[in-house]
Write an enzyme that holds these catalytic residues in place. Sequence first.
Site, PDB file in Angstrom:
ATOM      1  N   ARG A 129       0.665  -1.181   0.361  1.00 40.15           N
ATOM      2  CA  ARG A 129       0.097   0.338   0.114  1.00 40.15           C
ATOM      3  C   ARG A 129       0.864   1.390   0.034  1.00 40.15           C
ATOM      4  O   ARG A 129       0.293   2.552  -0.259  1.00 40.15           O
ATOM      5  CB  ARG A 129      -0.647  -0.150   0.935  1.00 40.15           C
ATOM      6  N   TYR A 143      -7.929  15.392  -6.797  1.00 37.33           N
ATOM      7  CA  TYR A 143      -8.271  16.644  -6.154  1.00 37.33           C
ATOM      8  C   TYR A 143      -7.516  16.440  -5.057  1.00 37.33           C
ATOM      9  O   TYR A 143      -7.021  15.819  -3.733  1.00 37.33           O
ATOM     10  CB  TYR A 143      -9.824  17.041  -5.690  1.00 37.33           C
ATOM     11  N   MET A 145      -7.269  18.105  -0.455  1.00 34.71           N
ATOM     12  CA  MET A 145      -8.324  18.186  -0.061  1.00 34.71           C
ATOM     13  C   MET A 145      -6.957  18.893   1.253  1.00 34.71           C
ATOM     14  O   MET A 145      -6.231  18.674   1.675  1.00 34.71           O
ATOM     15  CB  MET A 145      -9.266  17.298   0.863  1.00 34.71           C
ATOM     16  N   ASN A 146      -7.964  20.292   2.129  1.00 30.08           N
ATOM     17  CA  ASN A 146      -7.707  19.643   3.579  1.00 30.08           C
ATOM     18  C   ASN A 146      -8.512  19.663   4.741  1.00 30.08           C
ATOM     19  O   ASN A 146     -10.119  19.261   4.016  1.00 30.08           O
ATOM     20  CB  ASN A 146      -7.465  21.748   3.805  1.00 30.08           C
ATOM     21  N   HIS A 170     -15.891   6.911   8.403  1.00 35.34           N
ATOM     22  CA  HIS A 170     -15.211   7.070   6.775  1.00 35.34           C
ATOM     23  C   HIS A 170     -14.934   6.013   6.023  1.00 35.34           C
ATOM     24  O   HIS A 170     -15.258   5.745   5.000  1.00 35.34           O
ATOM     25  CB  HIS A 170     -14.228   7.812   7.036  1.00 35.34           C
ATOM     26  N   GLN A 183      -8.584   4.099  -4.042  1.00 40.81           N
ATOM     27  CA  GLN A 183      -7.997   4.920  -3.352  1.00 40.81           C
ATOM     28  C   GLN A 183      -6.498   5.136  -2.802  1.00 40.81           C
ATOM     29  O   GLN A 183      -5.935   4.220  -2.379  1.00 40.81           O
ATOM     30  CB  GLN A 183      -8.923   5.599  -2.055  1.00 40.81           C
ATOM     31  N   SER A 221     -16.070  15.049   6.711  1.00 37.94           N
ATOM     32  CA  SER A 221     -16.557  15.199   5.218  1.00 37.94           C
ATOM     33  C   SER A 221     -17.038  16.417   5.607  1.00 37.94           C
ATOM     34  O   SER A 221     -16.800  17.528   4.726  1.00 37.94           O
ATOM     35  CB  SER A 221     -16.810  14.257   4.065  1.00 37.94           C
TER      36      SER A 221
HETATM   37  O1  76R Z   1      -6.421   3.381   5.213  1.00 32.56           O
HETATM   38  C1  76R Z   1      -7.353   2.678   5.148  1.00 32.56           C
HETATM   39  O2  76R Z   1      -8.237   1.711   5.004  1.00 32.56           O
HETATM   40  C2  76R Z   1      -7.919   2.653   6.902  1.00 32.56           C
HETATM   41  C3  76R Z   1      -9.574   3.921   6.664  1.00 32.56           C
HETATM   42  C4  76R Z   1      -8.876   4.545   5.819  1.00 32.56           C
HETATM   43  C5  76R Z   1      -8.581   5.708   6.240  1.00 32.56           C
HETATM   44  C6  76R Z   1      -6.847   6.201   7.856  1.00 32.56           C
HETATM   45  C7  76R Z   1      -9.604   5.092   4.834  1.00 32.56           C
HETATM   46  C8  76R Z   1     -10.693   4.778   4.067  1.00 32.56           C
HETATM   47  N1  76R Z   1      -9.487   6.508   4.640  1.00 32.56           N
HETATM   48  C9  76R Z   1      -8.561   7.086   5.465  1.00 32.56           C
HETATM   49  C10 76R Z   1      -7.709   8.149   5.234  1.00 32.56           C
HETATM   50 MN1  76R Z   1     -10.187   7.797   2.842  1.00 32.56          MN
HETATM   51  N2  76R Z   1     -10.208   8.981   1.006  1.00 32.56           N
HETATM   52  C11 76R Z   1     -10.760  10.190   1.293  1.00 32.56           C
HETATM   53  C12 76R Z   1     -11.912  10.940   0.167  1.00 32.56           C
HETATM   54  O3  76R Z   1     -14.637  13.113  -0.983  1.00 32.56           O
HETATM   55  C13 76R Z   1     -14.146  13.304  -0.183  1.00 32.56           C
HETATM   56  O4  76R Z   1     -14.825  13.466   0.756  1.00 32.56           O
HETATM   57  C14 76R Z   1     -12.741  12.464   0.999  1.00 32.56           C
HETATM   58  C15 76R Z   1     -11.734  12.183   0.086  1.00 32.56           C
HETATM   59  C16 76R Z   1     -12.231   9.777  -0.352  1.00 32.56           C
HETATM   60  C17 76R Z   1     -12.793   9.693  -1.248  1.00 32.56           C
HETATM   61  C18 76R Z   1     -11.809   8.357   0.217  1.00 32.56           C
HETATM   62  C19 76R Z   1     -12.267   6.868  -0.011  1.00 32.56           C
HETATM   63  N3  76R Z   1      -9.041   9.137   3.495  1.00 32.56           N
HETATM   64  C20 76R Z   1      -8.485   9.146   4.562  1.00 32.56           C
HETATM   65  C21 76R Z   1      -7.342  10.714   4.718  1.00 32.56           C
HETATM   66  C22 76R Z   1      -6.322  11.191   5.674  1.00 32.56           C
HETATM   67  C23 76R Z   1      -7.671  11.372   7.313  1.00 32.56           C
HETATM   68  C24 76R Z   1      -6.121  12.246   8.168  1.00 32.56           C
HETATM   69  O5  76R Z   1      -5.533  11.518   8.184  1.00 32.56           O
HETATM   70  O6  76R Z   1      -6.957  12.634   9.391  1.00 32.56           O
HETATM   71  C25 76R Z   1      -8.143  11.267   3.843  1.00 32.56           C
HETATM   72  C26 76R Z   1      -7.983  13.212   3.677  1.00 32.56           C
HETATM   73  C27 76R Z   1      -9.018  10.766   2.623  1.00 32.56           C
HETATM   74  C28 76R Z   1      -9.845  11.563   2.175  1.00 32.56           C
HETATM   75  N4  76R Z   1     -11.031   6.261   1.605  1.00 32.56           N
HETATM   76  C29 76R Z   1     -11.004   5.406   2.704  1.00 32.56           C
HETATM   77  C30 76R Z   1     -11.752   6.074   1.054  1.00 32.56           C
HETATM   78  C31 76R Z   1     -11.864   4.723   1.115  1.00 32.56           C
HETATM   79  C32 76R Z   1     -12.393   4.324  -1.308  1.00 32.56           C
HETATM   80  C33 76R Z   1     -11.747   4.004   1.503  1.00 32.56           C
HETATM   81  C34 76R Z   1     -11.829   2.887   2.271  1.00 32.56           C
HETATM   82  C35 76R Z   1     -10.279   1.842   1.760  1.00 32.56           C
HETATM   83  C36 76R Z   1     -10.027   0.373   1.277  1.00 32.56           C
HETATM   84  O7  76R Z   1     -10.675  -0.057   2.712  1.00 32.56           O
HETATM   85  O8  76R Z   1      -9.428  -0.306   0.107  1.00 32.56           O
END
Ligand code: 76R
Length: 247
Positions: A129, A143, A145-146, A170, A183, A221
Amino acid sequence: MSEAVSTLEGWFALHDFRSVDWTAWTSAPEAERQEALEELHAFMRKWSDVEAGKQGSSTIFTVVGHKADIAFMHLRPTLEELEAVEAEFNKTLFAMYTIQNYSYVSVVELSSYISQAENPEEDPAIQVRLKPALPKTKHVCFYPMNKKREGNDNWYMLSMEERRGMMRSHGMIGRSYAGRVTQIITGSVGFDDWEWGVTLFADDPIVFKKLVYEMRFDEASARFGEFGTFIVGNRMTEERLAEYFSV
Ligand code: 76R
């Protein structure tokens, strides 16, 4: 002070967005266009060797709309190697027909909100990963983001437990899209203008819309997400290159 979440970092990422100077391209001699495309083909082959040797990964996609025409996403082990791919490309004949109108520098990031690896260096699931081969799906969405830092909506003032709870929710939404979207989250604090780059890969572009929309209702979000420009496009293959650039 709230506790900062610990993160693991993998390969460095460059998203390199280019517009094609179509006037120059369409008026260039055919032989020159051929030479330029041959260079691009050569790069694509070289990049697949880099990927086979597990020294990085690169993909090219075309962008729909005015924001760019063609985009490169490169992952490399060091910032120096990332710079070298960009500089090497800039010296090609093909690059002379392009204008870099946006770029994004970040690093593949895994946070520890949900799970913590005991020994990440030795864990193959974590390593793959952190150093992924970019998916070969038909479509890509990017995109930046913050997480918001305003008044009562300051992500960075929340406790670890509050943030973990929201990231769990999330992640659950994300997981319901398993198999339909991949992602890659890249962290860019200290590197670029936003805190993260989000790159999504899918064979059906409607999945981008549905996933991003569903997440808008989720607290992480809905309350805290701030978004930059959205870019969507289609993966460029060696076969599609000639057709896309034919005059
Ligand atoms: O990594 C992992 O599988 C654990 C769960 C997970 C984390 C920690 C996860 C799962 N994400 C994580 C962190 Mn995410 N993600 C986004 C967006 O458009 C929006 O509203 C947000 C943009 C999408 C579409 C998305 C998709 N993720 C994060 C972080 C860091 C946050 C922090 O550290 O504060 C961001 C900015 C972020 C944003 N997320 C998933 C997805 C998807 C599809 C998953 C499932 C992944 C999987 O299980 O295969």
